[in-house]
Design a protein around this motif. Structure first.
Motif, mmCIF file in Angstrom:
data_model
loop_
_atom_site.group_PDB
_atom_site.id
_atom_site.type_symbol
_atom_site.label_atom_id
_atom_site.label_comp_id
_atom_site.label_asym_id
_atom_site.label_seq_id
_atom_site.Cartn_x
_atom_site.Cartn_y
_atom_site.Cartn_z
ATOM 1 N N ASN A 2 34.258 34.361 -93.613
ATOM 2 C CA ASN A 2 34.420 33.768 -92.299
ATOM 3 C C ASN A 2 34.501 32.251 -92.453
ATOM 4 N N ASN A 4 36.759 28.557 -91.017
ATOM 5 C CA ASN A 4 37.675 28.011 -90.023
ATOM 6 C C ASN A 4 38.840 27.257 -90.644
ATOM 7 N N ARG A 146 42.550 39.662 -82.318
ATOM 8 C CA ARG A 146 41.116 39.400 -82.481
ATOM 9 C C ARG A 146 40.383 40.570 -83.147
ATOM 10 N N ASN A 148 38.456 42.674 -86.198
ATOM 11 C CA ASN A 148 37.591 42.424 -87.348
ATOM 12 C C ASN A 148 38.167 43.181 -88.535
ATOM 13 N N ARG A 166 45.037 36.307 -90.539
ATOM 14 C CA ARG A 166 44.523 35.594 -89.373
ATOM 15 C C ARG A 166 45.477 35.651 -88.191
ATOM 16 N N GLU A 170 40.257 38.056 -86.019
ATOM 17 C CA GLU A 170 39.357 36.948 -85.691
ATOM 18 C C GLU A 170 38.288 36.770 -86.764
ATOM 19 N N ASN A 171 37.750 37.889 -87.245
ATOM 20 C CA ASN A 171 36.704 37.865 -88.264
ATOM 21 C C ASN A 171 37.165 38.652 -89.486
ATOM 22 N N THR A 173 35.830 39.758 -93.239
ATOM 23 C CA THR A 173 34.665 39.812 -94.110
ATOM 24 C C THR A 173 35.042 40.442 -95.433
#
Length: 302
Positions: A2, A4, A146, A148, A166, A170-171, A173
């Motif tokens: 995660n 930015n 969005r 995961n 992306r 959104e997330n 992992t």
């Protein structure tokens, strides 16, 4: 993983197999972000008119699709479908037959980790790279970009794919090595669907005990029953709507079956998971495979 940070990357040639409920949103966002998208024309696809109008193209043969992309994304029902797409029938006619060295295969399906390992090894033997990246959240978040993603595979391969991922997630992992993403997805769905099934069974019992649905929801929300699962079950109990969890009992049973297989293979306890799978079987026997998981409430009242 995660972060930015926004990586710059030229548009990529992307192939997508499985423009279904989730894949449709993924496809829309890939095109929206300027990548060249080719989809496999398939009867199970959602309507693709708007997608094609936005610049995507369609082909009817998976070998032709795989031959002309940098990244191949799979968003199909499960392991049998993944193996059919990649390996073809009797090892012939699948995407692997035309996969170019360096192509990255990203499997966003829900699959059995043992099968994932087999497919990944075949891709790597062809000179390709592989990530398993199953999704959580719903079709609404897919359309919004969005989702995961739970990713298994080499960290450097994942980093190279982050700008593309992306577009629709959104997330993101990084769970571990190849197969870990699919293992985590099965764990997630067992907990998520298992909690929903528990609430459905309790709600059916509540009605027989004379407890009103609004009281049932209110008390749980103020106590230990509060959470995402209750929020998904609540509309069904109060209005009859299943829009908060558009997931069929057949798909849920498939996922619980995968989880039970994984647990059994590792000698892990899975008695509760077996009970949840049995409840889903009861729901399917009552209403058929296409009814939503939330319809378990009604099935368990009978």
């Amino acid at each position: 993983m995660n972060t930015n940070a926004q990586e710059a990357q030229a548009p990529r040639r992307v192939g997508l197999v499985g423009v279904g409920l989730m894949g449709s949103g993924i496809a829309q966002n890939i095109v929206k972000h300027g990548h060249k998208l080719t989809i496999l024309d398939h009867p199970g696809n959602q309507p693709v008119g708007a997608l094609l109008a936005a610049g995507a193209t369609a082909v009817s043969d998976v070998t032709a699709l795989a031959a002309d992309v940098d990244v191949l994304i799979l968003c199909v029902t499960g392991s049998p479908q993944v193996e059919a797409v990649m390996l073809g029938k009797d090892g012939k006619g699948g995407a692997l037959a035309s996969l170019r060295a360096g192509t990255v295969v990203i499997d966003c399906s829900t699959a059995v980790p043992d099968s994932t390992t087999k497919v990944a090894e075949a891709v790597q033997a062809q000179g390709g790279k592989f990530l398993d990246a199953p999704m959580t959240r719903t079709a609404k978040e897919a359309a919004e970009g969005r989702l995961n993603l739970l990713v298994g595979g080499d960290a450097e391969v994942l980093v190279s794919c982050l700008p593309l991922l992306r577009c629709f997630a959104e997330n993101i992992t990084h769970v571990g090595g190849i197969g870990a993403g699919h293992a985590m997805k099965l764990l997630h769905n067992f907990v998520s669907l298992g909690t929903v099934a528990l609430l459905c069974e309790a709600a059916a019992c509540a009605e027989r005990a004379g407890v009103a649905p609004d009281v049932f929801v209110d008390v749980l929300a103020k106590g230990g029953g509060n959470g995402v699962a209750l929020e998904r079950v609540k509309p069904k109990l109060l209005t009859g709507s299943t829009d908060s969890l558009k997931f069929s009992m057949a798909n849920a049973k498939k996922d619980l079956g995968y989880y039970n297989d994984m647990a059994q293979q590792s000698s892990a306890s899975h008695g509760i998971a077996q009970a949840v799978e049995k409840l889903l079987t009861q729901g399917i026997d009552t209403f058929g495979p296409d009814r939503m998981v939330l319809d378990l409430v009604e099935a368990l009242k009978k």
